[in-house]
Design an enzyme around this catalytic site. Sequence first.
Site, PDB file in Angstrom:
ATOM      1  N   LYS A  75     -12.739   3.709  -5.149  1.00 28.54           N
ATOM      2  CA  LYS A  75     -11.735   5.149  -5.131  1.00 28.54           C
ATOM      3  C   LYS A  75     -12.006   5.424  -6.651  1.00 28.54           C
ATOM      4  O   LYS A  75     -12.028   6.890  -6.934  1.00 28.54           O
ATOM      5  CB  LYS A  75     -10.372   4.716  -4.550  1.00 28.54           C
ATOM      6  CG  LYS A  75      -9.586   5.792  -4.183  1.00 28.54           C
ATOM      7  CD  LYS A  75      -8.333   5.603  -3.989  1.00 28.54           C
ATOM      8  CE  LYS A  75      -8.339   4.919  -2.296  1.00 28.54           C
ATOM      9  NZ  LYS A  75      -7.118   4.544  -1.780  1.00 28.54           N
ATOM     10  N   LYS A  90      -4.977  -4.808  -6.879  1.00 26.28           N
ATOM     11  CA  LYS A  90      -4.092  -4.863  -5.717  1.00 26.28           C
ATOM     12  C   LYS A  90      -3.061  -5.969  -6.014  1.00 26.28           C
ATOM     13  O   LYS A  90      -3.737  -7.082  -6.447  1.00 26.28           O
ATOM     14  CB  LYS A  90      -4.596  -4.515  -4.413  1.00 26.28           C
ATOM     15  CG  LYS A  90      -3.776  -3.952  -3.481  1.00 26.28           C
ATOM     16  CD  LYS A  90      -4.023  -2.460  -3.420  1.00 26.28           C
ATOM     17  CE  LYS A  90      -3.010  -1.763  -2.383  1.00 26.28           C
ATOM     18  NZ  LYS A  90      -3.226  -0.256  -2.631  1.00 26.28           N
ATOM     19  N   SER A 119      -1.049   9.285 -10.074  1.00 24.36           N
ATOM     20  CA  SER A 119      -0.538   8.178 -10.724  1.00 24.36           C
ATOM     21  C   SER A 119      -1.328   8.172 -12.197  1.00 24.36           C
ATOM     22  O   SER A 119      -0.575   7.764 -13.186  1.00 24.36           O
ATOM     23  CB  SER A 119      -0.915   6.923  -9.969  1.00 24.36           C
ATOM     24  OG  SER A 119      -0.145   6.628  -9.040  1.00 24.36           O
TER      25      SER A 119
HETATM   26  P1  NAD Z   1       4.599   5.361   5.022  1.00 23.55           P
HETATM   27  O1  NAD Z   1       5.080   4.289   5.266  1.00 23.55           O
HETATM   28  O2  NAD Z   1       5.403   6.528   4.221  1.00 23.55           O
HETATM   29  O3  NAD Z   1       4.235   6.171   6.311  1.00 23.55           O
HETATM   30  C1  NAD Z   1       3.712   5.523   7.421  1.00 23.55           C
HETATM   31  C2  NAD Z   1       3.768   6.315   8.835  1.00 23.55           C
HETATM   32  O4  NAD Z   1       2.860   5.687   9.776  1.00 23.55           O
HETATM   33  C3  NAD Z   1       5.020   6.397   9.232  1.00 23.55           C
HETATM   34  O5  NAD Z   1       5.448   7.781   9.890  1.00 23.55           O
HETATM   35  C4  NAD Z   1       4.999   5.227  10.453  1.00 23.55           C
HETATM   36  O6  NAD Z   1       5.758   5.810  11.523  1.00 23.55           O
HETATM   37  C5  NAD Z   1       3.617   5.654  10.804  1.00 23.55           C
HETATM   38  N1  NAD Z   1       3.004   4.288  11.740  1.00 23.55           N
HETATM   39  C6  NAD Z   1       3.275   3.187  11.409  1.00 23.55           C
HETATM   40  N2  NAD Z   1       2.643   2.365  12.154  1.00 23.55           N
HETATM   41  C7  NAD Z   1       2.346   3.116  13.214  1.00 23.55           C
HETATM   42  C8  NAD Z   1       1.700   2.873  14.465  1.00 23.55           C
HETATM   43  N3  NAD Z   1       1.231   1.848  15.082  1.00 23.55           N
HETATM   44  N4  NAD Z   1       1.362   4.001  15.219  1.00 23.55           N
HETATM   45  C9  NAD Z   1       1.609   5.310  14.662  1.00 23.55           C
HETATM   46  N5  NAD Z   1       2.275   5.416  13.523  1.00 23.55           N
HETATM   47  C10 NAD Z   1       2.515   4.385  12.785  1.00 23.55           C
HETATM   48  O7  NAD Z   1       3.047   5.435   4.327  1.00 23.55           O
HETATM   49  P2  NAD Z   1       2.348   6.258   3.540  1.00 23.55           P
HETATM   50  O8  NAD Z   1       2.622   6.397   2.267  1.00 23.55           O
HETATM   51  O9  NAD Z   1       2.335   7.719   4.206  1.00 23.55           O
HETATM   52  O10 NAD Z   1       0.657   5.796   3.823  1.00 23.55           O
HETATM   53  C11 NAD Z   1       0.005   5.895   4.983  1.00 23.55           C
HETATM   54  C12 NAD Z   1      -1.220   5.395   4.787  1.00 23.55           C
HETATM   55  O11 NAD Z   1      -2.111   6.039   3.644  1.00 23.55           O
HETATM   56  C13 NAD Z   1      -1.375   3.769   4.471  1.00 23.55           C
HETATM   57  O12 NAD Z   1      -2.739   3.345   4.910  1.00 23.55           O
HETATM   58  C14 NAD Z   1      -1.661   3.929   2.961  1.00 23.55           C
HETATM   59  O13 NAD Z   1      -2.113   2.755   2.421  1.00 23.55           O
HETATM   60  C15 NAD Z   1      -2.504   5.297   2.835  1.00 23.55           C
HETATM   61  N6  NAD Z   1      -2.373   5.808   1.340  1.00 23.55           N
HETATM   62  C16 NAD Z   1      -1.089   6.129   0.900  1.00 23.55           C
HETATM   63  C17 NAD Z   1      -1.073   6.618  -0.254  1.00 23.55           C
HETATM   64  C18 NAD Z   1       0.287   7.290  -0.820  1.00 23.55           C
HETATM   65  O14 NAD Z   1       0.111   7.844  -2.010  1.00 23.55           O
HETATM   66  N7  NAD Z   1       1.657   7.028  -0.192  1.00 23.55           N
HETATM   67  C19 NAD Z   1      -2.202   6.919  -1.059  1.00 23.55           C
HETATM   68  C20 NAD Z   1      -3.306   6.477  -0.468  1.00 23.55           C
HETATM   69  C21 NAD Z   1      -3.405   5.861   0.506  1.00 23.55           C
END
Ligand code: NAD
Length: 421
Positions: free
Chosen positions: A95, A107, A350
């Site tokens: 990435k 990680k 970041s």
């Molecule tokens: P978060 O915890 O803020 O939100 C997760 C969302 O997914 C919530 O709305 C939750 O209710 C929902 N969810 C969880 N399980 C579920 C299911 N079984 N069915 C439907 N919805 C479900 O997490 P985030 O920070 O938004 O991250 C989401 C994804 O993006 C992850 O895979 C994370 O690794 C990836 N990601 C996040 C970031 C970041 O900056 N936050 C950066 C890169 C990648």
Amino acid sequence: MTAKSNGHYEVVAELVEAAASYMDLDPQVRTLLKEPIRTLTVSIPVKMDNGRVRVFQGFRCQHNDVLGPFKGGIRFHPEADEDEVKALAALMTYKCAVVGLPYGGAKGGVLCDPSKLSKGELERLSRGFIRAIAGIIGPDKDIPAPDINTNAQLMGWFVDEFAKIKGAYQPGVFTGKPLILGGSQGRIEATGHGVMLVIREAAKAFNFPLKNARIAIQGFGNVGNYAAKYLHDIGCRIVAVVDVFGGVQNPNGIDPYTLKEYEQANGSVKGFPGTKPISSDELLAMECDILIPAALGNQLTKENAADVRSKWVVEAANGPTTPEADKILQDNGVLVIPDILTNAGGVSASYFEWVQNNYSYYWSKTEVLERLEKIMVDAFKVVYEASQNHASGAIPLRVAAYVVALQRLAAAMEARGWVLV
Ligand code: NAD
């Protein structure tokens, strides 16, 4: 709880092999990328509120740092395991390389269920983990960040513990910090903003109309909610959203701003006025223009990929599509924009936080988002061109993204004398 292997790392290795078959990759580079440079397993003794000691297990995997210091989040999760942490560390290597950041990939994970810990236990565990890995992290060595179940508060404890160990305050060793400790403006919005930018650029490249384009989003957390808002702002129509508790749909569109207010007040998007319910499985199979998995990994599998009726799948989550599902989507003419490109806005912001910490000089949100736009637009262009201009004809964007990343990693290995040319 002990570490278990369930093939996550193998999947990333297969993606690399697939991309390598489309390029002339030096076998020495392949060998160097095959295994992480270091995986540290630690035991963290924590005095629990009842006075007894409990020992938690944690990991920090440093996959490759040829492009710069290692970078990657730390997750606290009952199912965190060494194989998953290794896979996510490798994804970070690719990435960072694909968007041109001067970072390697890492990680971390701690096996625990934070919802079952008191605030004091969580703080002692957080500080204990940092004491255990302090020797291998640092602003020029390895810069951790939040991930699943870890947040700005934990980064605050991490920074404080690291300062005590080193006898010096070094906020640049962690990103995703509270603003008051040198966090960056725009970090919260960055990943969702990046998702929108990648979609906007892809729409231009593929001549795909975005006005009123129907968007379905799985996950309404940090990434899903900001992606929805930015896409709404450029004229797309959010037709369905699900979270872990349930979902809502309205073919005429849902306002993501009022939906977020509702979700904050009610704990879920479920029951938002003016919508009909929809399940997560139904959302993945609904007819729409752009499906955005923004929740968990492995959501599109060989069991449900053939049901996808969206024109595009834009991977905001990490690893939402299994390799078998990817092949099915490709055969069915669904365009997939890969995770290592789509969600790179987070690590890019970041990076900006780290740069600001190094300078001790802070930018406005507008400046951060402008710089983010440049990184994401350039990254999309490079990947798109690699996908269109390959000698064998057009190649999938995922393969192209890995080809771009591998080319950069190979060039850096050559320049540093890691491989003999
Ligand atoms: P978060 O915890 O803020 O939100 C997760 C969302 O997914 C919530 O709305 C939750 O209710 C929902 N969810 C969880 N399980 C579920 C299911 N079984 N069915 C439907 N919805 C479900 O997490 P985030 O920070 O938004 O991250 C989401 C994804 O993006 C992850 O895979 C994370 O690794 C990836 N990601 C996040 C970031 C970041 O900056 N936050 C950066 C890169 C990648």
